[in-house]
Design a protein around this motif. Structure first.
Motif, PDB file in Angstrom:
ATOM      1  N   LEU A 209     -12.260 -26.749 -25.219  1.00  0.00           N
ATOM      2  CA  LEU A 209     -11.857 -26.016 -24.028  1.00  0.00           C
ATOM      3  C   LEU A 209     -10.387 -25.649 -24.189  1.00  0.00           C
ATOM      4  O   LEU A 209      -9.527 -26.524 -24.277  1.00  0.00           O
ATOM      5  N   MET A 211      -7.230 -23.788 -22.541  1.00  0.00           N
ATOM      6  CA  MET A 211      -6.786 -23.377 -21.209  1.00  0.00           C
ATOM      7  C   MET A 211      -5.355 -22.854 -21.247  1.00  0.00           C
ATOM      8  O   MET A 211      -4.539 -23.310 -22.043  1.00  0.00           O
ATOM      9  N   GLU A 214      -2.038 -18.055 -16.117  1.00  0.00           N
ATOM     10  CA  GLU A 214      -1.758 -16.619 -16.032  1.00  0.00           C
ATOM     11  C   GLU A 214      -0.270 -16.339 -16.236  1.00  0.00           C
ATOM     12  O   GLU A 214       0.106 -15.326 -16.842  1.00  0.00           O
ATOM     13  N   SER A 228      -9.033 -19.256 -29.696  1.00  0.00           N
ATOM     14  CA  SER A 228     -10.386 -19.060 -29.161  1.00  0.00           C
ATOM     15  C   SER A 228     -11.220 -18.175 -30.066  1.00  0.00           C
ATOM     16  O   SER A 228     -12.453 -18.254 -30.063  1.00  0.00           O
ATOM     17  N   THR A 235     -14.192 -22.393 -25.762  1.00  0.00           N
ATOM     18  CA  THR A 235     -14.284 -21.704 -24.483  1.00  0.00           C
ATOM     19  C   THR A 235     -12.863 -21.470 -23.983  1.00  0.00           C
ATOM     20  O   THR A 235     -12.065 -22.405 -23.928  1.00  0.00           O
ATOM     21  N   VAL A 237     -10.244 -20.382 -20.996  1.00  0.00           N
ATOM     22  CA  VAL A 237     -10.167 -20.341 -19.533  1.00  0.00           C
ATOM     23  C   VAL A 237      -8.732 -20.063 -19.109  1.00  0.00           C
ATOM     24  O   VAL A 237      -7.805 -20.751 -19.546  1.00  0.00           O
ATOM     25  N   GLN A 238      -8.563 -19.052 -18.256  1.00  0.00           N
ATOM     26  CA  GLN A 238      -7.269 -18.764 -17.646  1.00  0.00           C
ATOM     27  C   GLN A 238      -7.278 -19.236 -16.202  1.00  0.00           C
ATOM     28  O   GLN A 238      -8.280 -19.072 -15.498  1.00  0.00           O
ATOM     29  N   PHE A 239      -6.145 -19.805 -15.762  1.00  0.00           N
ATOM     30  CA  PHE A 239      -6.003 -20.240 -14.374  1.00  0.00           C
ATOM     31  C   PHE A 239      -5.071 -19.276 -13.642  1.00  0.00           C
ATOM     32  O   PHE A 239      -3.864 -19.267 -13.893  1.00  0.00           O
ATOM     33  N   ARG A 257     -12.114 -28.507 -14.221  1.00  0.00           N
ATOM     34  CA  ARG A 257     -12.620 -27.803 -15.407  1.00  0.00           C
ATOM     35  C   ARG A 257     -12.731 -28.750 -16.593  1.00  0.00           C
ATOM     36  O   ARG A 257     -13.675 -28.652 -17.391  1.00  0.00           O
ATOM     37  N   HIS A 261     -16.157 -29.754 -18.604  1.00  0.00           N
ATOM     38  CA  HIS A 261     -16.220 -29.645 -20.070  1.00  0.00           C
ATOM     39  C   HIS A 261     -16.709 -30.955 -20.684  1.00  0.00           C
ATOM     40  O   HIS A 261     -17.591 -30.942 -21.567  1.00  0.00           O
TER      41      HIS A 261
END
Length: 265
Positions: A209, A211, A214, A228, A235, A237-239, A257, A261
């Motif tokens: 995962l 992460m 933004e 990635s 995977t 993921v943007q917060f 999150r 995961h």
């Protein structure tokens, strides 16, 4: 030279999850996540060398980030099976390095803004490299005499979190960072020299995962984006609204999150 074992806070029982804190902080960073996971997992949160409950790193002794990797590898070697690794920033780089060097000891990865800047150099990623230059071009940032000082910490913290962040921090928080400042300076100096490219990380095959926030610096966003594309089971993921300190400022979302995961990994 072999180091003494790391101080490790632990909770719960089950599959091991190792939480690796960011530079300048300690295992206390992960207390809320540890409390959330302890009902299902054996959670271990080590203090890195010179941090938290460990003895201070001697100011006159050289340091490079591989020493923290080795200390964490020793910890993983004491566990009965592979562990899930969670890391933030510097801790994310350490987790990725462990997964790359000791894949048999790692069940899954979850990292937020890992400072694996070597991938930017290997990919000649100009957006990321230009952003890194904002820090590297500041003479304070590479000054051996000022490394770890108040002036250096201001340059370091403000790069990651925006101008004025360091001066806006409460005095006890600044004092806590300054206690480990010299070691953090050496962490940063050596990780900035790292040139581990995407080909090496492409061998990290466990569920991962990746992460980012933004509002994280462009270099951090580019690192996780490139990773990635290279890790076969990643995977991304943007917060929204989060910056580099997302695991703290947006802890409930990030922790949710991570827990999701882990349950799938």
């Amino acid at each position: 030279m072999n180091e003494a074992p790391l101080y490790v806070a632990s909770w719960g029982a089950g599959e091991p999850v190792v939480l690796v804190h960011s530079g300048g902080m300690s295992s206390r960073q992960w207390k809320k996540l540890a409390d959330r996971l302890a009902g299902t997992y054996r959670v271990l949160a080590p203090d890195l060398l010179g941090s938290g409950e460990n003895p201070p790193w001697p100011e006159d002794r050289p340091f490079e980030f591989g020493l923290d990797v080795d200390a964490l590898a020793t910890l993983l070697g004491t566990l009965p099976g592979p562990a899930h690794l969670v890391g933030h920033s510097y801790g994310g780089l350490l987790a990725l390095t462990l997964a790359r060097k000791y894949p048999e000891r790692v069940r899954s990865l979850a990292v937020f803004d890992p400072v694996a800047f070597g991938v930017l150099h290997g990919a000649q990623d100009m957006e990321g490299l230009s952003d890194l230059a904002r820090a590297a071009d500041n003479p304070v940032f590479t000054d051996e005499q000022l490394g770890g000082s108040d002036a250096w910490m201001q340059a370091f913290v403000d790069y990651w979190n925006g101008p004025g962040t360091w001066r806006a921090m409460p005095e006890p928080s600044r004092a806590s960072f300054l206690r480990v400042g010299r070691k953090v300076f050496q962490e940063v100096r050596t990780l900035m020299l790292d040139r581990t490219g995407l080909d090496a990380y492409a061998k990290v095959a466990m569920p991962a995962l990746l992460m980012f926030g933004e509002k994280s610096p462009a270099a951090a966003r580019r690192v996780v984006t490139l990773l990635s594309q290279a890790l076969p089971a990643a995977t991304l993921v943007q917060f929204p609204g989060a910056g580099h300190m997302g695991p703290l400022t947006h802890g409930s979302l990030v922790n949710e999150r991570i827990a999701e995961h882990l349950s799938h990994a």
